[in-house]
Design a protein around this motif. Structure first.
Motif, PDB file in Angstrom:
ATOM      1  N   MET A 115       0.828  -1.197   0.000  1.00 18.21           N
ATOM      2  CA  MET A 115       0.000   0.000   0.000  1.00 18.21           C
ATOM      3  C   MET A 115       0.875   1.265   0.000  1.00 18.21           C
ATOM      4  O   MET A 115       0.543   2.270  -0.596  1.00 18.21           O
ATOM      5  CB  MET A 115      -0.899  -0.022   1.222  1.00 18.21           C
ATOM      6  N   LEU A 116       2.025   1.208   0.708  1.00 17.86           N
ATOM      7  CA  LEU A 116       2.915   2.361   0.764  1.00 17.86           C
ATOM      8  C   LEU A 116       4.137   2.196  -0.136  1.00 17.86           C
ATOM      9  O   LEU A 116       4.993   3.071  -0.172  1.00 17.86           O
ATOM     10  CB  LEU A 116       3.392   2.583   2.206  1.00 17.86           C
ATOM     11  N   GLN A 117       4.194   1.080  -0.853  1.00 16.73           N
ATOM     12  CA  GLN A 117       5.386   0.803  -1.630  1.00 16.73           C
ATOM     13  C   GLN A 117       5.625   1.820  -2.736  1.00 16.73           C
ATOM     14  O   GLN A 117       6.766   2.096  -3.112  1.00 16.73           O
ATOM     15  CB  GLN A 117       5.289  -0.599  -2.245  1.00 16.73           C
ATOM     16  N   ASN A 118       4.552   2.398  -3.279  1.00 19.50           N
ATOM     17  CA  ASN A 118       4.726   3.350  -4.383  1.00 19.50           C
ATOM     18  C   ASN A 118       5.363   4.666  -3.929  1.00 19.50           C
ATOM     19  O   ASN A 118       5.723   5.502  -4.749  1.00 19.50           O
ATOM     20  CB  ASN A 118       3.377   3.624  -5.067  1.00 19.50           C
ATOM     21  N   ARG A 119       5.519   4.840  -2.607  1.00 20.95           N
ATOM     22  CA  ARG A 119       6.163   6.049  -2.098  1.00 20.95           C
ATOM     23  C   ARG A 119       7.686   5.918  -2.071  1.00 20.95           C
ATOM     24  O   ARG A 119       8.381   6.882  -1.797  1.00 20.95           O
ATOM     25  CB  ARG A 119       5.665   6.364  -0.690  1.00 20.95           C
ATOM     26  N   PHE A 120       8.196   4.707  -2.289  1.00 21.09           N
ATOM     27  CA  PHE A 120       9.631   4.455  -2.223  1.00 21.09           C
ATOM     28  C   PHE A 120      10.182   4.136  -3.615  1.00 21.09           C
ATOM     29  O   PHE A 120       9.496   3.536  -4.446  1.00 21.09           O
ATOM     30  CB  PHE A 120       9.929   3.283  -1.279  1.00 21.09           C
ATOM     31  N   LYS A 121      11.408   4.583  -3.845  1.00 23.31           N
ATOM     32  CA  LYS A 121      12.068   4.324  -5.124  1.00 23.31           C
ATOM     33  C   LYS A 121      13.311   3.472  -4.889  1.00 23.31           C
ATOM     34  O   LYS A 121      14.041   3.663  -3.935  1.00 23.31           O
ATOM     35  CB  LYS A 121      12.479   5.647  -5.784  1.00 23.31           C
ATOM     36  N   ARG A 122      13.507   2.557  -5.786  1.00 29.80           N
ATOM     37  CA  ARG A 122      14.641   1.652  -5.693  1.00 29.80           C
ATOM     38  C   ARG A 122      15.966   2.421  -5.743  1.00 29.80           C
ATOM     39  O   ARG A 122      16.098   3.376  -6.500  1.00 29.80           O
ATOM     40  CB  ARG A 122      14.581   0.650  -6.847  1.00 29.80           C
ATOM     41  N   ASP A 123      16.930   1.980  -4.934  1.00 30.68           N
ATOM     42  CA  ASP A 123      18.285   2.544  -4.868  1.00 30.68           C
ATOM     43  C   ASP A 123      18.334   3.922  -4.229  1.00 30.68           C
ATOM     44  O   ASP A 123      19.418   4.525  -4.156  1.00 30.68           O
ATOM     45  CB  ASP A 123      18.939   2.611  -6.263  1.00 30.68           C
ATOM     46  N   GLU A 124      17.211   4.456  -3.762  1.00 26.62           N
ATOM     47  CA  GLU A 124      17.224   5.721  -3.038  1.00 26.62           C
ATOM     48  C   GLU A 124      17.518   5.458  -1.562  1.00 26.62           C
ATOM     49  O   GLU A 124      17.239   4.377  -1.041  1.00 26.62           O
ATOM     50  CB  GLU A 124      15.874   6.444  -3.166  1.00 26.62           C
ATOM     51  N   LYS A 125      18.083   6.442  -0.869  1.00 26.60           N
ATOM     52  CA  LYS A 125      18.399   6.297   0.534  1.00 26.60           C
ATOM     53  C   LYS A 125      17.292   6.888   1.395  1.00 26.60           C
ATOM     54  O   LYS A 125      16.790   7.980   1.116  1.00 26.60           O
ATOM     55  CB  LYS A 125      19.729   6.979   0.867  1.00 26.60           C
ATOM     56  N   TYR A 126      16.900   6.161   2.436  1.00 23.90           N
ATOM     57  CA  TYR A 126      15.867   6.610   3.355  1.00 23.90           C
ATOM     58  C   TYR A 126      16.343   6.409   4.788  1.00 23.90           C
ATOM     59  O   TYR A 126      17.147   5.521   5.071  1.00 23.90           O
ATOM     60  CB  TYR A 126      14.569   5.806   3.141  1.00 23.90           C
ATOM     61  N   ARG A 127      15.860   7.229   5.663  1.00 19.35           N
ATOM     62  CA  ARG A 127      16.205   7.111   7.075  1.00 19.35           C
ATOM     63  C   ARG A 127      15.285   6.089   7.733  1.00 19.35           C
ATOM     64  O   ARG A 127      14.061   6.162   7.626  1.00 19.35           O
ATOM     65  CB  ARG A 127      16.062   8.456   7.776  1.00 19.35           C
ATOM     66  N   VAL A 128      15.857   5.112   8.437  1.00 19.23           N
ATOM     67  CA  VAL A 128      15.094   4.071   9.118  1.00 19.23           C
ATOM     68  C   VAL A 128      15.226   4.260  10.625  1.00 19.23           C
ATOM     69  O   VAL A 128      16.333   4.336  11.148  1.00 19.23           O
ATOM     70  CB  VAL A 128      15.606   2.662   8.736  1.00 19.23           C
ATOM     71  N   VAL A 129      14.113   4.377  11.324  1.00 17.12           N
ATOM     72  CA  VAL A 129      14.113   4.598  12.762  1.00 17.12           C
ATOM     73  C   VAL A 129      13.365   3.447  13.436  1.00 17.12           C
ATOM     74  O   VAL A 129      12.226   3.143  13.073  1.00 17.12           O
ATOM     75  CB  VAL A 129      13.430   5.934  13.129  1.00 17.12           C
ATOM     76  N   PHE A 130      14.010   2.791  14.403  1.00 17.47           N
ATOM     77  CA  PHE A 130      13.373   1.723  15.161  1.00 17.47           C
ATOM     78  C   PHE A 130      12.754   2.298  16.424  1.00 17.47           C
ATOM     79  O   PHE A 130      13.390   3.066  17.154  1.00 17.47           O
ATOM     80  CB  PHE A 130      14.399   0.652  15.564  1.00 17.47           C
ATOM     81  N   ASP A 131      11.519   1.955  16.697  1.00 19.21           N
ATOM     82  CA  ASP A 131      10.900   2.359  17.950  1.00 19.21           C
ATOM     83  C   ASP A 131      11.533   1.614  19.113  1.00 19.21           C
ATOM     84  O   ASP A 131      11.825   2.170  20.156  1.00 19.21           O
ATOM     85  CB  ASP A 131       9.395   2.086  17.927  1.00 19.21           C
ATOM     86  N   SER A 132      11.742   0.321  18.934  1.00 22.06           N
ATOM     87  CA  SER A 132      12.405  -0.469  19.973  1.00 22.06           C
ATOM     88  C   SER A 132      12.782  -1.824  19.405  1.00 22.06           C
ATOM     89  O   SER A 132      12.199  -2.292  18.430  1.00 22.06           O
ATOM     90  CB  SER A 132      11.500  -0.665  21.201  1.00 22.06           C
ATOM     91  N   ILE A 133      13.774  -2.429  20.021  1.00 19.29           N
ATOM     92  CA  ILE A 133      14.136  -3.804  19.713  1.00 19.29           C
ATOM     93  C   ILE A 133      14.174  -4.533  21.035  1.00 19.29           C
ATOM     94  O   ILE A 133      14.885  -4.109  21.952  1.00 19.29           O
ATOM     95  CB  ILE A 133      15.505  -3.899  19.008  1.00 19.29           C
ATOM     96  N   GLN A 134      13.401  -5.602  21.165  1.00 18.46           N
ATOM     97  CA  GLN A 134      13.279  -6.282  22.434  1.00 18.46           C
ATOM     98  C   GLN A 134      13.604  -7.759  22.283  1.00 18.46           C
ATOM     99  O   GLN A 134      13.390  -8.349  21.228  1.00 18.46           O
ATOM    100  CB  GLN A 134      11.857  -6.152  22.985  1.00 18.46           C
ATOM    101  N   LEU A 135      14.117  -8.339  23.363  1.00 16.71           N
ATOM    102  CA  LEU A 135      14.340  -9.771  23.450  1.00 16.71           C
ATOM    103  C   LEU A 135      13.168 -10.362  24.215  1.00 16.71           C
ATOM    104  O   LEU A 135      12.856  -9.909  25.317  1.00 16.71           O
ATOM    105  CB  LEU A 135      15.648 -10.065  24.201  1.00 16.71           C
ATOM    106  N   VAL A 136      12.484 -11.334  23.646  1.00 15.56           N
ATOM    107  CA  VAL A 136      11.320 -11.922  24.294  1.00 15.56           C
ATOM    108  C   VAL A 136      11.405 -13.427  24.238  1.00 15.56           C
ATOM    109  O   VAL A 136      12.160 -14.006  23.475  1.00 15.56           O
ATOM    110  CB  VAL A 136      10.003 -11.458  23.615  1.00 15.56           C
ATOM    111  N   GLU A 137      10.603 -14.070  25.053  1.00 13.53           N
ATOM    112  CA  GLU A 137      10.567 -15.519  25.024  1.00 13.53           C
ATOM    113  C   GLU A 137       9.877 -15.986  23.756  1.00 13.53           C
ATOM    114  O   GLU A 137       8.940 -15.359  23.259  1.00 13.53           O
ATOM    115  CB  GLU A 137       9.814 -16.054  26.239  1.00 13.53           C
TER     116      GLU A 137
END
Length: 286
Positions: A1-23
């Protein structure tokens, strides 16, 4: 649905909300979020409480016997087995990460169960698990027993940093006094490290925190039966730093001899010597 907003080989900023270790949970299967090998998943829910990671051996697949010799402490009051880190990681399909603490549980020789805490420092290739006190008489030194690990849980992190504000009581002169009376400067086949032994853990934890603040990695081991031992990590370079700051305060002749032996070992130029030896010499001005 949002894929048409991105272009191949372009650079984008990626931000993680959190990364957790879980069982691991059966609810994750088929979602693409599970990792059957390690028990990790990425979770972007900020409000979810963090849980520990755990790894369990697949009970359906038979485990080959892992025979290890029972080792006893100098006073004969403790029995332990030396486990190779690479073997544990292979059997449990995990990778120990520096700065984290794990609880390792399993079976010793079909005789008793054990539960041991393992602090991953990134320096040691061997971990010791100790026979519970009430079962020591059932084991004999030098005899091989089948050691099996059944579960590993991550219980805490950030052991590579001081556990809070370092007590102002600790300074190099005080640490040197402990090394002079309760310690050793070890160098040779068994590695290069400063060791301080004591029947109480609290002062060793204080020394460890002080050393970590001085950029000397160290760890306190529970040897069982109320015996504890602090060891510096990092080989020649860490021992050289320790010697540099403690030697001026050392008074006993045997400790001076141990320091002299270490200096002689690293002072001798050898062919194809590594960078750690050169750095140790530089630290001590040799």
């Amino acid at each position: 649905m949002l894929q048409n907003r991105f272009k191949r080989d372009e650079k984008y900023r990626v931000v993680f909300d959190s990364i957790q270790l879980v069982e691991k949970s059966d609810e994750l299967k088929g979602t693409g979020l599970e990792d059957e090998r390690s028990g990790f998943r990425i979770n972007s829910d900020k409000d979810q409480k963090q849980s520990t990671a755990s790894w369990s051996r697949n009970q359906e697949s038979p485990m080959e016997p892992h025979l290890l010799k029972a080792q006893s402490s100098k006073d004969g009051k403790a029995i332990s087995f030396a486990l190779n880190r690479a073997w544990i990681e292979k059997q449990m399909k995990l990778t120990f990460e520096p700065g984290r603490r794990y609880q390792v549980s399993g079976l010793l020789g079909g005789i008793c169960r054990f539960s041991s805490f393992l602090r991953e420092t990134g320096y040691s290739e061997t971990y010791h698990v100790y026979v519970p006190t009430e079962h020591i008489e059932k084991f004999k030194r030098g005899v091989k027993y089948d050691v099996r690990i059944e579960e590993i849980k991550e219980v805490s992190r950030a052991i590579g940093r001081p556990s809070g504000n370092v007590d102002s009581y600790w300074e190099w002169k005080t640490v040197a006094a402990w090394a002079d009376t309760e310690g050793q400067y070890q160098s040779g086949r068994n590695g290069f490290k400063a060791v301080i032994s004591q029947d109480e853990r609290e002062p060793l934890d204080g020394i460890r925190d002080f050393l970590l603040g001085e950029d000397i990695p160290s760890v306190v081991y529970d040897l069982g039966n109320g015996h504890y031992q602090l060891r510096t990590l990092g080989g020649m370079e860490s021992l050289a730093k320790f010697v540099l700051h403690t030697e001026p305060h050392i008074r006993t002749q045997n400790k001076r001899n141990q320091i002299a032996k270490f200096k002689e070992q690293i002072g001798n130029r050898i062919r194809h010597e590594n960078v750690h030896r050169r750095n140790a010499r530089r630290i001590l001005g040799l």
